[in-house]
Scaffold this active site. Structure first.
Site, mmCIF file in Angstrom:
data_model
loop_
_atom_site.group_PDB
_atom_site.id
_atom_site.type_symbol
_atom_site.label_atom_id
_atom_site.label_comp_id
_atom_site.label_asym_id
_atom_site.label_seq_id
_atom_site.Cartn_x
_atom_site.Cartn_y
_atom_site.Cartn_z
ATOM 1 N N SER A 205 5.303 -16.304 -20.805
ATOM 2 C CA SER A 205 5.712 -17.651 -21.192
ATOM 3 C C SER A 205 4.920 -18.090 -22.419
ATOM 4 C CB SER A 205 5.526 -18.590 -19.994
ATOM 5 O OG SER A 205 6.339 -19.708 -20.142
ATOM 6 N N HIS A 339 10.541 -17.840 -13.078
ATOM 7 C CA HIS A 339 9.826 -17.653 -14.337
ATOM 8 C C HIS A 339 8.498 -16.917 -14.089
ATOM 9 C CE1 HIS A 339 8.829 -18.514 -18.438
ATOM 10 N NE2 HIS A 339 7.981 -19.490 -18.205
HETATM 11 C C1 MCU Z 1 8.346 -20.347 -22.151
HETATM 12 O O1 MCU Z 1 7.085 -20.930 -22.466
HETATM 13 C C2 MCU Z 1 6.799 -22.283 -22.224
HETATM 14 C C3 MCU Z 1 7.787 -23.196 -22.889
HETATM 15 O O2 MCU Z 1 7.754 -22.968 -24.282
HETATM 16 C C4 MCU Z 1 7.420 -24.652 -22.616
HETATM 17 O O3 MCU Z 1 8.378 -25.527 -23.160
HETATM 18 C C5 MCU Z 1 7.280 -24.920 -21.159
HETATM 19 O O4 MCU Z 1 6.726 -26.196 -20.983
HETATM 20 O O5 MCU Z 1 6.368 -24.009 -20.609
HETATM 21 C C6 MCU Z 1 6.695 -22.647 -20.732
HETATM 22 C C7 MCU Z 1 5.564 -21.955 -20.049
HETATM 23 O O6 MCU Z 1 4.577 -21.620 -20.657
HETATM 24 O O7 MCU Z 1 5.651 -21.877 -18.719
HETATM 25 C C8 MCU Z 1 4.554 -21.361 -17.995
#
Ligand code: MCU
Length: 390
Positions: A205, A339
Site C-alpha cells: 500500500s 487489502h
Molecule cells: C494504497 O495506499 C494507500 C492509499 O494511497 C491511501 O489513499 C489510503 O489512505 O491508504 C492506503 C494504504 O496505505 O493503506 C494501508
C-alpha cells in the site's frame, strides 16, 4: 577502518557521477512540457532519441533527476560518515551530515535453511508478503525515519533531523535514502551475513509506493516487490485522472497530496495539470529495469486504480523489452481478498520471482496476470514505439 570504507563508498559514488558526465547535459528549462499520453521513455527531454543501452543509462539518469525535481524531492547523496555494527540480529547504523548524526537499527530475521551469506528482503514496516525460509527479512521501521500520519508529518522523522525539516524530500524519498544506507551498512558489516547481490525490497500500500521508489533509486537492489501500491506507485497519474473522469472512485494526484506527505511539495504545481509532468509512473518501472520487478496489485478496490496500474505497468514493461529483459518484470493483479492480505493464488508467481532473483534459480517469470475485466487501450496512451537497444 570504517571511515576508510565509507571513503570508498563516497569514491564509488563520485565515479558514478563522472560516468554520468558522459551523458548529454540535462536541460529542463524553459520548456513547458505537455503530453496527455504517457511520456515517451525513448526520447530525451530535449528531443533526441534513445537508441542504445548507453543512451538509456543517460535517459534513466534524466528520468531519475526529473522524478526528484518534480515529484519526490531530492534524495541526498551518501552521508558524510556512516558506521555500522551488527549484534544479536540488530544492524545499528549511524549516519552523519555535517555536525548532525542519527542512528537507526533495522532488525534481521534469518532463515533457518539455506546457507550464509543469505539473500534478504528489506521490508517496510515488516512487509506483507510471505518471505520464504531461505531469505532473511530486514525490518525497516520507516515511520521513525520519516513519519506518514497525515499532512502534519511533513518534515518529521530522523531523516529530517539530519537534513532539516525543510528538506524537499517527501517521505518516500527519505525512506529510499534510508534503504541505500542499510545497503551501505551491510557492505561494511560482513558479520551480518547478507549476500549483497541478492537484496530485495517490499512494502504494501503506502509502503508499496515507497518500496517501488527505493527499488528505482538504488541499483544494488536485485528484486523490487511493490504490493498493492496503487496510485502513487504502480498507477500512472494520467490514467488515474482519466479513470476519475469516467466516474471511477480512484485516487488521483490532486487527492493524494492532500492526504499525506509521501511526495515533495514540489509536486503540488503539477497535480491539477498532470499532462505537464514530463514523466509518469511507467517510468518508475523503467528506472528499475532491467533488474527484477514483481508488481502485485489487487482488483478488489477501485481506489487503487486497477485499470491505471494495469496500463501503467504494461507501458513500463516496454523499457524492459527494449533492454531485452521482458521477463525480469512481472505483474499480477488479483482480487477477492482484503487489502495487503497476500492471496495464495499469487504465491507461485511470487516464488518464481524470489527464486530467480534472490536464490539464483532458473524459473519462469514471464508473468502478466489480471482478473480485471478491463483492457489496456494502447493507442490511447502510447504514441511511441519500443526500440531494441543495442
Ligand atoms: C494504497 O495506499 C494507500 C492509499 O494511497 C491511501 O489513499 C489510503 O489512505 O491508504 C492506503 C494504504 O496505505 O493503506 C494501508
Amino acid at each position: 577502518m570504517t571511515s576508510k570504507r565509507s571513503g570508498f563508498i563516497a569514491l564509488a559514488y563520485a565515479f558514478t557521477v563522472v560516468l554520468a558526465q558522459t551523458c548529454p547535459p540535462q536541460i529542463f528549462c524553459p520548456v513547458t512540457y505537455s503530453d496527455a499520453k504517457l511520456p515517451d521513455p525513448f526520447t530525451f527531454f530535449g528531443g533526441s532519441p534513445v537508441q542504445t543501452k548507453a543512451d538509456w543509462a543517460c535517459r534513466a539518469a534524466e528520468i531519475d533527476a526529473l522524478f526528484q525535481k518534480d515529484e519526490l524531492g531530492a534524495i541526498p547523496g551518501p552521508p558524510t560518515t556512516l558506521t555500522a555494527s551488527y549484534s544479536n540480529k540488530v544492524l545499528t547504523i549511524t549516519v552523519s551530515n555535517g555536525g548532525t548524526s542519527i542512528s537507526f537499527a533495522p532488525t534481521i530475521t534469518y532463515p533457518t535453511t539455506g546457507s550464509a551469506p543469505y539473500p534478504a528482503i528489506i521490508a517496510y514496516d515488516g512487509g506483507s508478503i510471505p518471505i520464504p525460509n531461505t531469505v532473511a527479512t530486514i525490518n525497516f521501521n520507516i515511520d521513525e525515519f520519516a513519519q506518514q500520519n497525515d499532512g502534519t508529518s511533513r518534515g518529521v522523522g530522523k531523516f529530517y533531523t539530519l537534513f532539516g525539516s525543510n528538506a524537499s524530500a517527501g517521505a518516500m524519498a527519505a525512506w529510499a535514502w534510508g534503504v541505500s544506507r542499510i545497503i551501505d551498512a551491510l557492505q561494511i558489516t560482513p558479520s551480518a551475513n547478507i549476500n549483497l547481490s541478492k537484496i530485495g525490497v517490499t512494502g504494501c500500500s503506502r509502503n508499496g509506493k515507497g518500496a517501488f521508489v527505493a527499488g528505482a533509486f538504488d541499483s544494488r537492489i536485485a528484486l523490487t516487490i511493490p504490493q498493492e501500491s496503487g496510485s502513487g506507485g504502480a498507477a500512472c497519474w494520467r490514467i488515474s485522472d482519466w479513470q476519475l473522469a469516467q466516474g471511477t472512485n480512484v485516487q488521483t494526484a490532486h487527492e493524494i497530496v492532500t492526504e499525506n506527505v509521501w511526495f515533495s511539495t514540489l509536486f503540488n504545481p503539477f497535480v491539477n495539470v498532470i499532462p505537464t509532468l514530463p514523466f509518469d509512473h511507467h517510468l518508475l518501472a523503467g528506472l528499475v529495469a532491467p533488474r527484477g520487478l514483481f508488481v502485485i496489485e489487487n482488483t478488489e478496490y477501485d481506489w487503487l486504480g486497477s485499470q491505471s496500474t494495469n496500463g501503467c505497468m504494461r507501458a513500463g514493461q516496454e523499457v524492459y523489452k527494449a533492454l531485452g529483459a521482458a521477463d525480469s518484470m512481472g505483474f499480477s493483479q488479483i482480487g477477492n481478498h482484503p487489502h495487503c492480505q497476500f492471496p495464495s493464488s499469487q504465491q507461485g508467481n511470487l516464488t518464481n520471482f524470489i527464486n530467480k532473483f534472490l536464490l539464483g534459480q532458473n524459473t519462469n517469470t514471464n508473468i502478466i496476470v489480471s482478473d480485471g475485466s478491463f483492457t489496456f487501450n494502447k493507442a490511447q496512451w502510447i504514441d511511441w514505439t519500443t526500440p531494441t537497444l543495442s
